[in-house]
Design an enzyme around this catalytic site. Structure first.
Site, PDB file in Angstrom:
ATOM      1  N   VAL A 123     -14.054  -3.809   1.881  1.00 43.46           N
ATOM      2  CA  VAL A 123     -13.502  -2.458   2.004  1.00 43.46           C
ATOM      3  C   VAL A 123     -12.539  -2.475   3.179  1.00 43.46           C
ATOM      4  O   VAL A 123     -12.887  -2.925   4.270  1.00 43.46           O
ATOM      5  CB  VAL A 123     -14.618  -1.420   2.229  1.00 43.46           C
ATOM      6  CG1 VAL A 123     -14.020  -0.033   2.473  1.00 43.46           C
ATOM      7  CG2 VAL A 123     -15.553  -1.385   1.028  1.00 43.46           C
ATOM      8  N   GLY A 124     -11.337  -1.995   2.939  1.00 41.26           N
ATOM      9  CA  GLY A 124     -10.322  -2.008   3.992  1.00 41.26           C
ATOM     10  C   GLY A 124     -10.217  -0.685   4.715  1.00 41.26           C
ATOM     11  O   GLY A 124     -11.002   0.244   4.496  1.00 41.26           O
ATOM     12  N   THR A 150       0.856  -1.196   0.000  1.00 37.60           N
ATOM     13  CA  THR A 150       0.000   0.000   0.000  1.00 37.60           C
ATOM     14  C   THR A 150       0.885   1.236   0.000  1.00 37.60           C
ATOM     15  O   THR A 150       2.006   1.195   0.501  1.00 37.60           O
ATOM     16  CB  THR A 150      -0.871  -0.039   1.277  1.00 37.60           C
ATOM     17  OG1 THR A 150      -1.822  -1.075   1.130  1.00 37.60           O
ATOM     18  CG2 THR A 150      -1.577   1.273   1.541  1.00 37.60           C
TER      19      THR A 150
HETATM   20  N1  ASP Z   1      -4.153  -1.738   4.793  1.00 39.78           N
HETATM   21  C1  ASP Z   1      -4.355  -2.339   3.499  1.00 39.78           C
HETATM   22  C2  ASP Z   1      -5.652  -3.098   3.510  1.00 39.78           C
HETATM   23  O1  ASP Z   1      -5.877  -3.864   4.429  1.00 39.78           O
HETATM   24  C3  ASP Z   1      -3.250  -3.242   3.084  1.00 39.78           C
HETATM   25  C4  ASP Z   1      -1.863  -2.668   3.204  1.00 39.78           C
HETATM   26  O2  ASP Z   1      -1.629  -1.742   3.930  1.00 39.78           O
HETATM   27  O3  ASP Z   1      -0.978  -3.141   2.508  1.00 39.78           O
HETATM   28  O4  ASP Z   1      -6.409  -2.962   2.601  1.00 39.78           O
END
Ligand code: ASP
Length: 314
Positions: free
Chosen positions: A195-196, A166
């Site tokens: 949804v994250g 990310t």
């Molecule tokens: N936080 C992101 C998610 O869970 C993943 C990441 O940070 O790489 O969608």
């Protein structure tokens, strides 16, 4: 106020073959944002452009290079926040656009809402004249390969989940305004419609001129449970410095919900930190015409902006 930018290219386990690309990707993004700040540009423009650079870079899990959901599609989340007035815009589960972060900014500036999702976000993108790209343009060989491996009966999805990338950026501009931006393809082989944290205000990022700004990365479901970005600013409001606030919040997430992640933090006076509880996190910062970057715990590689620009051929 002296302008400062800090960016990250994701917390997790960065495989050897991805390390150099990840390091130069965060450097390029930090330099792009810093050049905007140096010319008197806003923190908001700087974080948006820095994140857009990493969305174009296939080394990261954002834009092109995003991981694939269980059906083998790219679904992306992004958020941007302006510390001046706490305005924020976000998109979730968006497909077929190059720069989710730019769409998030349009949500903030052109609608009365804060978060648009899936089909509605796509319709809004069309209405804003954002070109639709073929879904395959965002898919790299690497993400396809990982998706396929995860479908194999004897695969260990946990192992692949750790290789995250990310992207995020935070900045303070010469007027003292702070901003935050974060963008992701989410988690590998996630359910359709998941949804994250990245799209959720206070989890994927937060910015408030009175305190500072932060952008987060890591296991999204854990980040949401502790509202990681806002928790860091809370600790700063209680008097902690960025590094201590980041460590306290990451430690809480680890002990309370067993989640690992990484964060970049900047205070309203321009102090910054890049901290992670995962094995690695690529990050870079530019302040006082000096660039610092790292991938491993304790690593701090130092270069002048001039040197860094010429070594990157820009
Ligand atoms: N936080 C992101 C998610 O869970 C993943 C990441 O940070 O790489 O969608």
């Amino acid at each position: 106020m002296k302008p400062v930018i800090v960016v990250h290219g994701g917390a997790g386990r960065i495989f050897k073959e991805r390390e150099e690309g990840s390091r130069s990707g965060v450097k390029r993004a930090a330099l792009k944002g810093y050049n905007i700040l140096k010319r008197g540009g806003s923190a908001l423009d700087a974080v948006e452009e820095a994140v857009a650079v990493m969305e174009d870079d296939p080394h990261f899990n954002a834009g092109r290079g995003s991981v694939l959901n269980e059906k083998g599609e790219v679904e992306m989340d992004a958020i941007i926040m302006d510390g001046k007035n706490l305005a924020s815009g976000a998109v979730s589960a968006v497909k077929r656009i190059d720069h989710p972060i730019k769409l998030a900014r349009l949500v903030m500036e052109k609608t009365d809402h804060m978060l648009l999702t899936d089909q509605g976000a796509l319709a809004f993108a069309r209405a804003m004249g954002i070109p639709e790209v073929p879904g395959e343009k965002l898919i790299t060989e690497r993400s396809l390969d990982r998706w396929k491996k995860n479908l194999e009966a004897d695969s260990n999805p946990q192992e692949f989940q750790k290789d995250l990338g990310t992207v995020g950026a935070i900045a303070i501009d010469s007027a003292g305004n702070v901003a935050s931006a974060t963008s992701t393809g989410g988690l590998t082989n996630k359910l359709v419609g998941r949804v994250g944290d990245t799209a959720c205000i206070g989890s994927g990022g937060y910015a408030d001129n009175d305190v500072g700004a932060t952008s987060t990365t890591g296991h999204g479901e854990s980040i949401m449970k502790v509202v990681l970005a806002r928790l860091i600013l809370f600790h700063m409001e209680q008097g902690k410095k960025p590094q201590d606030a980041a460590d306290a919040a990451l430690n809480f997430m680890k002990t309370r919900v067993g989640g690992l992640g990484g964060v970049i933090v900047i205070s309203s006076s321009g102090d910054w930190a890049a901290r992670f509880s995962t094995k690695q996190m690529s990050w870079a910062t530019v302040k006082d015409d000096e660039l610092l970057c790292g991938v491993h715990a304790g690593e701090r590689h130092r270069q002048s902006v001039e040197e860094a620009m010429s070594s990157m051929g820009s």
